[in-house]
Design a protein around this motif. Structure first.
Motif, PDB file in Angstrom:
ATOM      1  N   LEU A 198       0.493  -7.629  12.250  1.00 32.22           N
ATOM      2  CA  LEU A 198       1.806  -7.137  11.832  1.00 32.22           C
ATOM      3  C   LEU A 198       1.695  -5.742  11.226  1.00 32.22           C
ATOM      4  CD1 LEU A 198       3.316 -10.374  10.219  1.00 32.22           C
ATOM      5  CD2 LEU A 198       3.710  -9.454  12.510  1.00 32.22           C
ATOM      6  N   TYR A 199       0.666  -5.515  10.431  1.00 30.13           N
ATOM      7  CA  TYR A 199       0.458  -4.178   9.849  1.00 30.13           C
ATOM      8  C   TYR A 199       0.115  -3.165  10.928  1.00 30.13           C
ATOM      9  CZ  TYR A 199       0.383  -6.476   5.281  1.00 30.13           C
ATOM     10  OH  TYR A 199       0.711  -7.190   4.149  1.00 30.13           O
ATOM     11  N   GLU A 200      -0.678  -3.585  11.895  1.00 28.08           N
ATOM     12  CA  GLU A 200      -1.042  -2.675  12.986  1.00 28.08           C
ATOM     13  C   GLU A 200       0.182  -2.305  13.811  1.00 28.08           C
ATOM     14  OE1 GLU A 200      -4.023  -4.738  15.134  1.00 28.08           O
ATOM     15  OE2 GLU A 200      -5.528  -4.624  13.520  1.00 28.08           O
ATOM     16  N   ALA A 201       1.035  -3.293  14.084  1.00 28.10           N
ATOM     17  CA  ALA A 201       2.250  -3.009  14.843  1.00 28.10           C
ATOM     18  C   ALA A 201       3.176  -2.074  14.069  1.00 28.10           C
ATOM     19  CB  ALA A 201       2.972  -4.310  15.179  1.00 28.10           C
ATOM     20  N   ASP A 205       4.445   1.763  15.065  1.00 28.90           N
ATOM     21  CA  ASP A 205       5.863   2.135  15.083  1.00 28.90           C
ATOM     22  C   ASP A 205       6.179   3.274  14.124  1.00 28.90           C
ATOM     23  OD1 ASP A 205       6.408   0.248  16.977  1.00 28.90           O
ATOM     24  OD2 ASP A 205       7.050  -1.289  15.550  1.00 28.90           O
ATOM     25  N   GLY A 206       5.176   3.714  13.357  1.00 27.27           N
ATOM     26  CA  GLY A 206       5.377   4.830  12.439  1.00 27.27           C
ATOM     27  C   GLY A 206       5.988   4.447  11.110  1.00 27.27           C
ATOM     28  N   ALA A 207       5.907   3.198  10.734  1.00 27.40           N
ATOM     29  CA  ALA A 207       6.476   2.763   9.463  1.00 27.40           C
ATOM     30  C   ALA A 207       5.632   3.264   8.292  1.00 27.40           C
ATOM     31  CB  ALA A 207       6.560   1.242   9.420  1.00 27.40           C
ATOM     32  N   GLY A 208       6.290   3.708   7.228  1.00 25.68           N
ATOM     33  CA  GLY A 208       5.592   4.150   6.032  1.00 25.68           C
ATOM     34  C   GLY A 208       5.210   2.974   5.153  1.00 25.68           C
ATOM     35  N   ARG A 209       4.512   3.280   4.062  1.00 24.84           N
ATOM     36  CA  ARG A 209       4.052   2.209   3.174  1.00 24.84           C
ATOM     37  C   ARG A 209       5.208   1.424   2.575  1.00 24.84           C
ATOM     38  NH1 ARG A 209      -0.984   4.644  -0.459  1.00 24.84           N
ATOM     39  NH2 ARG A 209      -2.416   5.010   1.300  1.00 24.84           N
ATOM     40  N   ARG A 210       6.256   2.141   2.184  1.00 28.12           N
ATOM     41  CA  ARG A 210       7.407   1.466   1.583  1.00 28.12           C
ATOM     42  C   ARG A 210       8.057   0.513   2.582  1.00 28.12           C
ATOM     43  NH1 ARG A 210      10.968   2.589  -2.670  1.00 28.12           N
ATOM     44  NH2 ARG A 210      13.100   1.864  -2.343  1.00 28.12           N
ATOM     45  N   THR A 211       8.225   0.983   3.821  1.00 24.42           N
ATOM     46  CA  THR A 211       8.836   0.147   4.853  1.00 24.42           C
ATOM     47  C   THR A 211       7.967  -1.054   5.170  1.00 24.42           C
ATOM     48  OG1 THR A 211       9.896   2.093   5.829  1.00 24.42           O
ATOM     49  CG2 THR A 211       9.731   0.126   7.203  1.00 24.42           C
TER      50      THR A 211
END
Length: 305
Positions: A198-201, A205-211
Motif C-alpha cells: 500500500l505504501y509502495e502504491a 501515485d505521488g502521495a506525500g507523507r501527510r496523504t
C-alpha cells in the motif's frame, strides 16, 4: 428405538455422559469463580443500592431513594463534571501521544527496542509508587519541576497540586505518562501489520507523507484505534489511585472524581447503600459510552461491515 436411530443420535452427540461430566468438571472452577466473585457481588451491590445500609445495625429497604438522592445531589453533578474533564483531557492526549511514539519507534532500527522498553516500563510500575513520585515532583518548593523552572527560566513555579486550575491537568499528565506505553505497543503492532504494497502504491501515485498517513496508515489501523479508545475511556472513567495519592479530591473538590466519591461515601462516611447506587450509576455511564462507541465504529473503522 432401532439400532440405526441410536447410531444416528450417537453420531450427532458423540460425547458420552462421562466425557460431558469431565468437561463440566474442567470448567466448574471458572464458572464457580465467575459466579462467586462477579455475579454474586454485582447482585449484592444492587440490593445494597436499594437500602439504607449502615455499618452497624440492620439494613432498611428504601427502594430507589438512593438514586433519587443522587439526581438531587449537587455535589454529584460537580464530581461527574470533574470525571468527564479528566476523561476529555486524558483520552485524546494519550491516543495522540501513543500514536506519535509508535510512528517513531515502529521501524526496526538499532536502539528502538531500548526506547520502547523505557516508555513501556511505567505501565508495569505500581500506580501508587508512580503517583507518590509525581506528587513530590510537583511539590511547591522542593519539587524537581519547579526547581527546573527556577534554574532554566528564573520562574517561581506554582503550587501545582494546590491550585484549583492546575491540579487536574497535573494529574492528567501524570496518568498519560503512566499508561501511554500500553497504547504505544498496540499501535506499533498495528503499524507493522500494514501491507508494504500500500505504501509502495501510494508512493508511485505521488502521495506525500501527510496523504499517506491519513489515506493509508490511519484507515488500516482504525480497528486498533477503536480498541485503544474504548480501553482508555473506560480506564479514565474509573480513575482513583492517582487522585487518592496526589490530591485526595482537592483542592476544593476540583479533582474529586466519581470513583473517589464512591470510596469516600463507602469507607469514610459508611453510606454503603448510597455508594452502591453511585457505583451502578458509574456502571451505566461506562456502558452507555461503550455502546455509543460500538455503534459509531461502523462509520469509521476499516474492515467493519
Amino acid at each position: 428405538m432401532s439400532g440405526e436411530q441410536a447410531a444416528a443420535i450417537k453420531k450427532k452427540h458423540p460425547l458420552s455422559r462421562e466425557a460431558a461430566i469431565t468437561g463440566w468438571l474442567f470448567v466448574a472452577p471458572m464458572v464457580l469463580g465467575f459466579i462467586t466473585f462477579l455475579i454474586a457481588p454485582l447482585v449484592m451491590a444492587f440490593y445494597m443500592s436499594l437500602t439504607d445500609w449502615p455499618i452497624l445495625g440492620d439494613a432498611q429497604f428504601i427502594g430507589f431513594a438512593n438514586y433519587k438522592a443522587i439526581i438531587a445531589d449537587a455535589e454529584f453533578w460537580k464530581i461527574l463534571g470533574n470525571t468527564f474533564y479528566f476523561s476529555a483531557g486524558l483520552v485524546p492526549l494519550n491516543i495522540i501521544l501513543a500514536l506519535g511514539l509508535a510512528l517513531l519507534l515502529a521501524k526496526g532500527k538499532p536502539g528502538m527496542g531500548l526506547f520502547r522498553t523505557a516508555i513501556f516500563v511505567p505501565v508495569m510500575t505500581s500506580l501508587i509508587v508512580w503517583a507518590i513520585v509525581w506528587k513530590y515532583l510537583f511539590a511547591t518548593d522542593t519539587g524537581f519541576i519547579n526547581q527546573l523552572l527556577q534554574l532554566f527560566f528564573g520562574v517561581q513555579g506554582p503550587a501545582w497540586l494546590y491550585n484549583t486550575q492546575l491540579a487536574m491537568p497535573a494529574v492528567i499528565v501524570t496518568s498519560v505518562l503512566k499508561n501511554v506505553g500500553l497504547n504505544m505497543v498496540l499501535f506499533i503492532a498495528a503499524l507493522q501489520q500494514v501491507p508494504a504494497q500500500l505504501y509502495e502504491a501510494a508512493k508511485i501515485d505521488g502521495a506525500g507523507r501527510r496523504t499517506v498517513f491519513f489515506q493509508v496508515t490511519v484507515p488500516m489501523i482504525t480497528p486498533t484505534i477503536f480498541l485503544t479508545v474504548i480501553m482508555t475511556v473506560i480506564g479514565s472513567l474509573k480513575v482513583f489511585g492517582q487522585i487518592y495519592v496526589m490530591t485526595q479530591g482537592g483542592p476544593s473538590g476540583s479533582t474529586k472524581v466519581l470513583v473517589y466519591y464512591i470510596w469516600e461515601k463507602a469507607f469514610k462516611l459508611f453510606e454503603f447503600g448510597y455508594a452502591s447506587a453511585l457505583a451502578y450509576v458509574l456502571f451505566f455511564i461506562i456502558l452507555i459510552f461503550t455502546l455509543i462507541q460500538w455503534q459509531l465504529r461502523k462509520r469509521w473503522v476499516f474492515h467493519e461491515n
